[in-house]
Motif scaffolding. Structure first.
Motif, PDB file in Angstrom:
ATOM      1  N   UNK A   4     -56.060  30.390  47.946  1.00 34.41           N
ATOM      2  CA  UNK A   4     -56.034  31.428  46.908  1.00 34.41           C
ATOM      3  C   UNK A   4     -54.933  31.141  45.879  1.00 34.41           C
ATOM      4  N   UNK A   5     -53.774  30.694  46.346  1.00 35.01           N
ATOM      5  CA  UNK A   5     -52.680  30.366  45.423  1.00 35.01           C
ATOM      6  C   UNK A   5     -53.029  29.146  44.581  1.00 35.01           C
ATOM      7  N   UNK A   6     -53.649  28.159  45.203  1.00 39.45           N
ATOM      8  CA  UNK A   6     -54.069  26.964  44.464  1.00 39.45           C
ATOM      9  C   UNK A   6     -55.035  27.356  43.359  1.00 39.45           C
ATOM     10  N   UNK A   7     -56.003  28.213  43.691  1.00 37.84           N
ATOM     11  CA  UNK A   7     -56.978  28.646  42.686  1.00 37.84           C
ATOM     12  C   UNK A   7     -56.297  29.392  41.546  1.00 37.84           C
ATOM     13  N   UNK A   8     -55.336  30.253  41.851  1.00 36.96           N
ATOM     14  CA  UNK A   8     -54.611  30.981  40.801  1.00 36.96           C
ATOM     15  C   UNK A   8     -53.832  30.020  39.907  1.00 36.96           C
ATOM     16  N   UNK A   9     -53.150  29.069  40.531  1.00 37.49           N
ATOM     17  CA  UNK A   9     -52.378  28.088  39.763  1.00 37.49           C
ATOM     18  C   UNK A   9     -53.306  27.211  38.921  1.00 37.49           C
ATOM     19  N   UNK A  10     -54.445  26.826  39.500  1.00 39.51           N
ATOM     20  CA  UNK A  10     -55.429  26.039  38.760  1.00 39.51           C
ATOM     21  C   UNK A  10     -55.915  26.800  37.535  1.00 39.51           C
ATOM     22  N   UNK A  40     -56.547  18.126  43.615  1.00 38.79           N
ATOM     23  CA  UNK A  40     -56.457  17.323  44.826  1.00 38.79           C
ATOM     24  C   UNK A  40     -56.119  18.201  46.028  1.00 38.79           C
ATOM     25  N   UNK A  41     -55.193  19.140  45.849  1.00 38.38           N
ATOM     26  CA  UNK A  41     -54.865  20.083  46.927  1.00 38.38           C
ATOM     27  C   UNK A  41     -56.081  20.927  47.290  1.00 38.38           C
ATOM     28  N   UNK A  42     -56.796  21.393  46.276  1.00 35.76           N
ATOM     29  CA  UNK A  42     -57.984  22.212  46.530  1.00 35.76           C
ATOM     30  C   UNK A  42     -59.012  21.417  47.342  1.00 35.76           C
ATOM     31  N   UNK A  43     -59.141  20.166  47.008  1.00 40.59           N
ATOM     32  CA  UNK A  43     -60.102  19.316  47.702  1.00 40.59           C
ATOM     33  C   UNK A  43     -59.795  19.238  49.195  1.00 40.59           C
ATOM     34  N   UNK A  94     -70.539  29.467  45.520  1.00 39.50           N
ATOM     35  CA  UNK A  94     -69.792  29.404  46.773  1.00 39.50           C
ATOM     36  C   UNK A  94     -68.658  30.410  46.759  1.00 39.50           C
ATOM     37  N   UNK A  95     -68.336  30.923  47.921  1.00 37.50           N
ATOM     38  CA  UNK A  95     -67.155  31.772  48.099  1.00 37.50           C
ATOM     39  C   UNK A  95     -66.053  30.881  48.611  1.00 37.50           C
ATOM     40  N   UNK A  96     -64.976  30.717  47.834  1.00 38.72           N
ATOM     41  CA  UNK A  96     -63.929  29.760  48.198  1.00 38.72           C
ATOM     42  C   UNK A  96     -62.601  30.413  48.524  1.00 38.72           C
TER      43      UNK A  96
END
Length: 97
Positions: A4-10, A40-43, A94-96
């Motif tokens: 969730x944090x990665x998605x926000x930062x992205x 890359x982190x999200x992956x 997709x729900x991620x």
């Protein structure tokens, strides 16, 4: 770092990249590097159902970085548009989080 944090930062860095591009300027290389790192982190968190899309998204992000490094302004717009379309597709399909 949680997904969730990665998605926000992205989202934050992608919005910055899009804003700069919309103003007719080349995105800052450091912003795009951060974007690639976050992709890359999200992956690494990618569930099997959307891992292929995460791979494609990272590939597009890496292409964007190369176009910024080579100062190919004309190539950045379609890449940013492709990233936006890929993001929209994934979020719809997709729900991620």
């Amino acid at each position: 770092m949680r997904l969730a944090q990665i998605k926000n930062d992205l989202e934050a860095v992608f919005n910055k990249i899009k804003k700069t591009s919309a103003e007719g300027d080349l995105p800052q290389e450091e912003d795009v590097k951060q974007f690639v790192r976050l992709c890359s982190h999200m992956q690494t968190y990618a569930h099997e159902d959307w891992a292929f899309e995460a791979d494609d998204f990272l590939h597009l992000a890496q292409e964007l970085l190369q176009s910024v490094r080579q100062e190919e302004v004309q190539d950045t717009i379609p890449l940013i548009d492709s990233l936006e379309e890929a993001k929209t597709y994934c979020h719809r399909t997709f729900r991620t989080s």
